[in-house]
Write a protein that holds these residues in place. Sequence first.
Motif, PDB file in Angstrom:
ATOM      1  N   ARG A 167      -3.300 -27.992 -12.026  1.00 42.19           N
ATOM      2  CA  ARG A 167      -3.395 -28.407 -13.419  1.00 42.19           C
ATOM      3  C   ARG A 167      -2.328 -27.694 -14.235  1.00 42.19           C
ATOM      4  NH1 ARG A 167      -5.642 -31.733 -11.275  1.00 42.19           N
ATOM      5  NH2 ARG A 167      -7.694 -32.663 -11.626  1.00 42.19           N
ATOM      6  N   THR A 168      -1.798 -28.397 -15.218  1.00 48.25           N
ATOM      7  CA  THR A 168      -0.797 -27.805 -16.102  1.00 48.25           C
ATOM      8  C   THR A 168      -1.480 -26.840 -17.070  1.00 48.25           C
ATOM      9  OG1 THR A 168      -0.981 -29.434 -17.884  1.00 48.25           O
ATOM     10  CG2 THR A 168       0.411 -30.019 -15.999  1.00 48.25           C
ATOM     11  N   ILE A 169      -0.690 -26.176 -17.907  1.00 46.06           N
ATOM     12  CA  ILE A 169      -1.266 -25.250 -18.887  1.00 46.06           C
ATOM     13  C   ILE A 169      -2.103 -25.985 -19.920  1.00 46.06           C
ATOM     14  CG2 ILE A 169       0.547 -23.534 -18.596  1.00 46.06           C
ATOM     15  CD1 ILE A 169       1.838 -24.526 -21.156  1.00 46.06           C
ATOM     16  N   TYR A 170      -1.985 -27.318 -19.958  1.00 46.64           N
ATOM     17  CA  TYR A 170      -2.781 -28.131 -20.873  1.00 46.64           C
ATOM     18  C   TYR A 170      -4.040 -28.676 -20.208  1.00 46.64           C
ATOM     19  CZ  TYR A 170       1.615 -27.956 -23.376  1.00 46.64           C
ATOM     20  OH  TYR A 170       2.752 -27.516 -23.999  1.00 46.64           O
ATOM     21  N   GLY A 171      -4.207 -28.375 -18.915  1.00 44.67           N
ATOM     22  CA  GLY A 171      -5.377 -28.858 -18.203  1.00 44.67           C
ATOM     23  C   GLY A 171      -5.204 -30.225 -17.573  1.00 44.67           C
ATOM     24  N   ASP A 172      -4.016 -30.824 -17.740  1.00 46.04           N
ATOM     25  CA  ASP A 172      -3.758 -32.148 -17.167  1.00 46.04           C
ATOM     26  C   ASP A 172      -3.265 -32.026 -15.730  1.00 46.04           C
ATOM     27  OD1 ASP A 172      -4.273 -33.360 -19.688  1.00 46.04           O
ATOM     28  OD2 ASP A 172      -2.235 -32.816 -20.317  1.00 46.04           O
ATOM     29  N   PRO A 173      -3.426 -33.079 -14.913  1.00 49.13           N
ATOM     30  CA  PRO A 173      -2.835 -33.062 -13.576  1.00 49.13           C
ATOM     31  C   PRO A 173      -1.317 -33.017 -13.675  1.00 49.13           C
ATOM     32  CG  PRO A 173      -4.463 -34.827 -13.787  1.00 49.13           C
ATOM     33  CD  PRO A 173      -4.205 -34.307 -15.165  1.00 49.13           C
ATOM     34  N   LEU A 174      -0.699 -32.415 -12.679  1.00 51.81           N
ATOM     35  CA  LEU A 174       0.751 -32.456 -12.598  1.00 51.81           C
ATOM     36  C   LEU A 174       1.231 -33.889 -12.449  1.00 51.81           C
ATOM     37  CD1 LEU A 174       1.879 -29.657 -10.097  1.00 51.81           C
ATOM     38  CD2 LEU A 174       2.460 -29.833 -12.506  1.00 51.81           C
ATOM     39  N   SER A 175       2.380 -34.193 -13.028  1.00 55.57           N
ATOM     40  CA  SER A 175       3.052 -35.459 -12.765  1.00 55.57           C
ATOM     41  C   SER A 175       3.860 -35.281 -11.493  1.00 55.57           C
ATOM     42  CB  SER A 175       3.973 -35.805 -13.941  1.00 55.57           C
ATOM     43  OG  SER A 175       4.753 -36.940 -13.650  1.00 55.57           O
ATOM     44  N   LEU A 176       3.540 -36.055 -10.457  1.00 53.38           N
ATOM     45  CA  LEU A 176       4.136 -35.871  -9.133  1.00 53.38           C
ATOM     46  C   LEU A 176       4.991 -37.068  -8.752  1.00 53.38           C
ATOM     47  CD1 LEU A 176       1.148 -34.411  -7.070  1.00 53.38           C
ATOM     48  CD2 LEU A 176       3.071 -33.174  -8.075  1.00 53.38           C
ATOM     49  N   ALA A 177       6.243 -36.804  -8.407  1.00 49.80           N
ATOM     50  CA  ALA A 177       7.163 -37.857  -7.982  1.00 49.80           C
ATOM     51  C   ALA A 177       7.934 -37.385  -6.760  1.00 49.80           C
ATOM     52  CB  ALA A 177       8.120 -38.212  -9.120  1.00 49.80           C
ATOM     53  N   LEU A 178       8.606 -38.321  -6.119  1.00 48.28           N
ATOM     54  CA  LEU A 178       9.364 -38.020  -4.908  1.00 48.28           C
ATOM     55  C   LEU A 178      10.604 -38.909  -4.873  1.00 48.28           C
ATOM     56  CD1 LEU A 178       8.019 -37.386  -1.370  1.00 48.28           C
ATOM     57  CD2 LEU A 178       9.599 -39.293  -1.670  1.00 48.28           C
ATOM     58  N   THR A 179      11.725 -38.337  -4.467  1.00 46.35           N
ATOM     59  CA  THR A 179      12.959 -39.095  -4.270  1.00 46.35           C
ATOM     60  C   THR A 179      13.253 -39.175  -2.778  1.00 46.35           C
ATOM     61  OG1 THR A 179      13.871 -38.431  -6.408  1.00 46.35           O
ATOM     62  CG2 THR A 179      15.430 -39.186  -4.751  1.00 46.35           C
ATOM     63  N   THR A 180      13.521 -40.373  -2.280  1.00 44.64           N
ATOM     64  CA  THR A 180      13.683 -40.615  -0.853  1.00 44.64           C
ATOM     65  C   THR A 180      14.763 -41.659  -0.613  1.00 44.64           C
ATOM     66  OG1 THR A 180      12.551 -41.525   1.116  1.00 44.64           O
ATOM     67  CG2 THR A 180      11.788 -42.297  -1.023  1.00 44.64           C
ATOM     68  N   ASN A 181      15.310 -41.673   0.600  1.00 44.47           N
ATOM     69  CA  ASN A 181      16.209 -42.778   0.939  1.00 44.47           C
ATOM     70  C   ASN A 181      15.436 -44.021   1.359  1.00 44.47           C
ATOM     71  OD1 ASN A 181      15.518 -42.460   3.721  1.00 44.47           O
ATOM     72  ND2 ASN A 181      17.288 -41.124   4.108  1.00 44.47           N
ATOM     73  N   GLY A 182      14.124 -43.894   1.501  1.00 46.41           N
ATOM     74  CA  GLY A 182      13.261 -45.049   1.740  1.00 46.41           C
ATOM     75  C   GLY A 182      13.136 -45.508   3.171  1.00 46.41           C
ATOM     76  N   HIS A 183      13.864 -44.894   4.099  1.00 48.18           N
ATOM     77  CA  HIS A 183      13.888 -45.399   5.471  1.00 48.18           C
ATOM     78  C   HIS A 183      12.509 -45.300   6.136  1.00 48.18           C
ATOM     79  CE1 HIS A 183      16.289 -46.632   8.987  1.00 48.18           C
ATOM     80  NE2 HIS A 183      15.404 -45.947   9.682  1.00 48.18           N
ATOM     81  N   LEU A 184      11.747 -44.279   5.804  1.00 50.49           N
ATOM     82  CA  LEU A 184      10.424 -44.070   6.413  1.00 50.49           C
ATOM     83  C   LEU A 184       9.282 -44.418   5.462  1.00 50.49           C
ATOM     84  CD1 LEU A 184      11.183 -40.614   8.096  1.00 50.49           C
ATOM     85  CD2 LEU A 184      11.229 -42.872   9.180  1.00 50.49           C
ATOM     86  N   LEU A 185       9.611 -45.008   4.327  1.00 51.13           N
ATOM     87  CA  LEU A 185       8.619 -45.214   3.281  1.00 51.13           C
ATOM     88  C   LEU A 185       7.603 -46.299   3.614  1.00 51.13           C
ATOM     89  CD1 LEU A 185       7.805 -44.206   0.476  1.00 51.13           C
ATOM     90  CD2 LEU A 185       9.435 -45.847  -0.506  1.00 51.13           C
ATOM     91  N   ASP A 186       7.970 -47.250   4.452  1.00 47.59           N
ATOM     92  CA  ASP A 186       7.084 -48.358   4.793  1.00 47.59           C
ATOM     93  C   ASP A 186       5.731 -47.850   5.285  1.00 47.59           C
ATOM     94  OD1 ASP A 186       6.051 -50.833   5.401  1.00 47.59           O
ATOM     95  OD2 ASP A 186       7.215 -51.108   7.218  1.00 47.59           O
ATOM     96  N   SER A 187       5.758 -46.858   6.167  1.00 48.33           N
ATOM     97  CA  SER A 187       4.505 -46.351   6.741  1.00 48.33           C
ATOM     98  C   SER A 187       3.886 -45.215   5.939  1.00 48.33           C
ATOM     99  CB  SER A 187       4.747 -45.875   8.185  1.00 48.33           C
ATOM    100  OG  SER A 187       5.700 -44.816   8.209  1.00 48.33           O
ATOM    101  N   LEU A 188       4.632 -44.626   5.019  1.00 47.23           N
ATOM    102  CA  LEU A 188       4.144 -43.450   4.303  1.00 47.23           C
ATOM    103  C   LEU A 188       3.765 -43.720   2.850  1.00 47.23           C
ATOM    104  CD1 LEU A 188       6.527 -40.660   5.684  1.00 47.23           C
ATOM    105  CD2 LEU A 188       4.041 -40.775   5.939  1.00 47.23           C
ATOM    106  N   ALA A 189       4.123 -44.885   2.312  1.00 42.36           N
ATOM    107  CA  ALA A 189       3.855 -45.154   0.900  1.00 42.36           C
ATOM    108  C   ALA A 189       2.368 -45.052   0.572  1.00 42.36           C
ATOM    109  CB  ALA A 189       4.400 -46.530   0.512  1.00 42.36           C
ATOM    110  N   GLN A 190       1.521 -45.734   1.314  1.00 38.90           N
ATOM    111  CA  GLN A 190       0.088 -45.698   1.017  1.00 38.90           C
ATOM    112  C   GLN A 190      -0.507 -44.322   1.254  1.00 38.90           C
ATOM    113  OE1 GLN A 190      -1.647 -48.474  -0.408  1.00 38.90           O
ATOM    114  NE2 GLN A 190      -2.923 -46.687  -0.886  1.00 38.90           N
ATOM    115  N   PRO A 191      -0.195 -43.635   2.375  1.00 40.35           N
ATOM    116  CA  PRO A 191      -0.718 -42.270   2.536  1.00 40.35           C
ATOM    117  C   PRO A 191      -0.276 -41.321   1.432  1.00 40.35           C
ATOM    118  CG  PRO A 191       0.015 -43.108   4.651  1.00 40.35           C
ATOM    119  CD  PRO A 191       0.439 -44.115   3.615  1.00 40.35           C
ATOM    120  N   LEU A 192       0.954 -41.465   0.941  1.00 43.51           N
ATOM    121  CA  LEU A 192       1.416 -40.618  -0.162  1.00 43.51           C
ATOM    122  C   LEU A 192       0.633 -40.913  -1.439  1.00 43.51           C
ATOM    123  CD1 LEU A 192       5.257 -40.710   0.480  1.00 43.51           C
ATOM    124  CD2 LEU A 192       3.858 -38.643   0.397  1.00 43.51           C
ATOM    125  N   LYS A 193       0.407 -42.193  -1.715  1.00 47.92           N
ATOM    126  CA  LYS A 193      -0.393 -42.571  -2.884  1.00 47.92           C
ATOM    127  C   LYS A 193      -1.806 -42.002  -2.755  1.00 47.92           C
ATOM    128  CE  LYS A 193      -1.599 -44.854  -6.609  1.00 47.92           C
ATOM    129  NZ  LYS A 193      -1.106 -44.499  -7.957  1.00 47.92           N
TER     130      LYS A 193
END
Length: 343
Positions: free
Chosen positions: A98-124
């Motif tokens: 949690r941030t200092i405001y009590g909110d969840p962290l904003s989480l993002a990821l930068t990728t070349n996308g080559h392995l994203l097909d199988s990992l997108a849903q597990p990451l979500k």
Amino acid sequence: MGTLSTSPAEITTSRLTDSHGRVIHDLRVSITDRCNYKCVYCRTGQVGAQFAELKIEEYLRLISLFVSLGITKVRLTGGEPLLRRGLLELVRELAQMRTIYGDPLSLALTTNGHLLDSLAQPLKDAGLHRVTVSMDAVDEPVFERITRVPGSFQAVLRGLRAAKDAGLDPVKVNCVLLRGFNDDQVEAFAEFARREDVIVRFIEFMPLEEDRLWSPEIIVPLREIVDRIHRVLPLVELPPNEASETARRYTFSDGRGEIGIIAPVTQAFCGACSRVRLTSDGKIRTCLFSQSEHDLYDLARSGAGDAELRSFITRTVDAKEARHHIGEPGFLKPSRSMVHIGG
């Protein structure tokens, strides 16, 4: 692994700021410098030595210190972060902070996308909010000439669509433009943004490569990009989402689709910079173009407590550079190439 959420007793009451009055709330963390692509503008020669990577629990400890000081956004980068063992565990733990405001962290990821097909849903499912995919052409032969990996275009396209299906919205596509190299893709990318319902962002080429000679002539500037797209698909500029946003945003006249242009060279945005970076080996970089790094991990490994580490972070951020000096006399490239700094 137990959750490393920051407790109220451990957080500060003021935001992390530098000596220029900028609030620093965005942390970029490289979790590997390994990559499964050999993009010609990034790795133009022999791949250099890799730097040591931290354990997942070590990244979590260091990130939690930044969060306790006011960081609200964390972006995982590389190298290629989807290669990193323990990635889902890392995302799950970060999603509990949690941030200092009590909110969840904003989480993002930068990728070349080559392995994203199988990992997108597990990451979500693990708690990731958004994903950005690096993609420097929408013409398949051109794309694979850039990545030097056969079959890469279709793999990335599947990954983009899987990310959308998983709800990692908005899905963004980053394209680094080089004149005479892939600048013929501009108009096609505008059509791609509308067709695939993704946000395409063009990025001016910066002197961050391993051994390609950078020059101002190789840049495709913001004004040219806007003019070229506007001739075939009229554009309307959008307001920024926040003051520190790096991209100039545009939609099309019918309101369908969005592009952004990140112009760190011709229209530098240093005055509103809100970022700090942590390399895969645990060093703080206060600017992409820093000539020095600050070894947070070595201090932690030597037995420093959290209070001492927070003080180190605060002093380091306070000394953050006012701006970069690209194109000016005496400009020096950063001490590491982009693949080792993290996107």
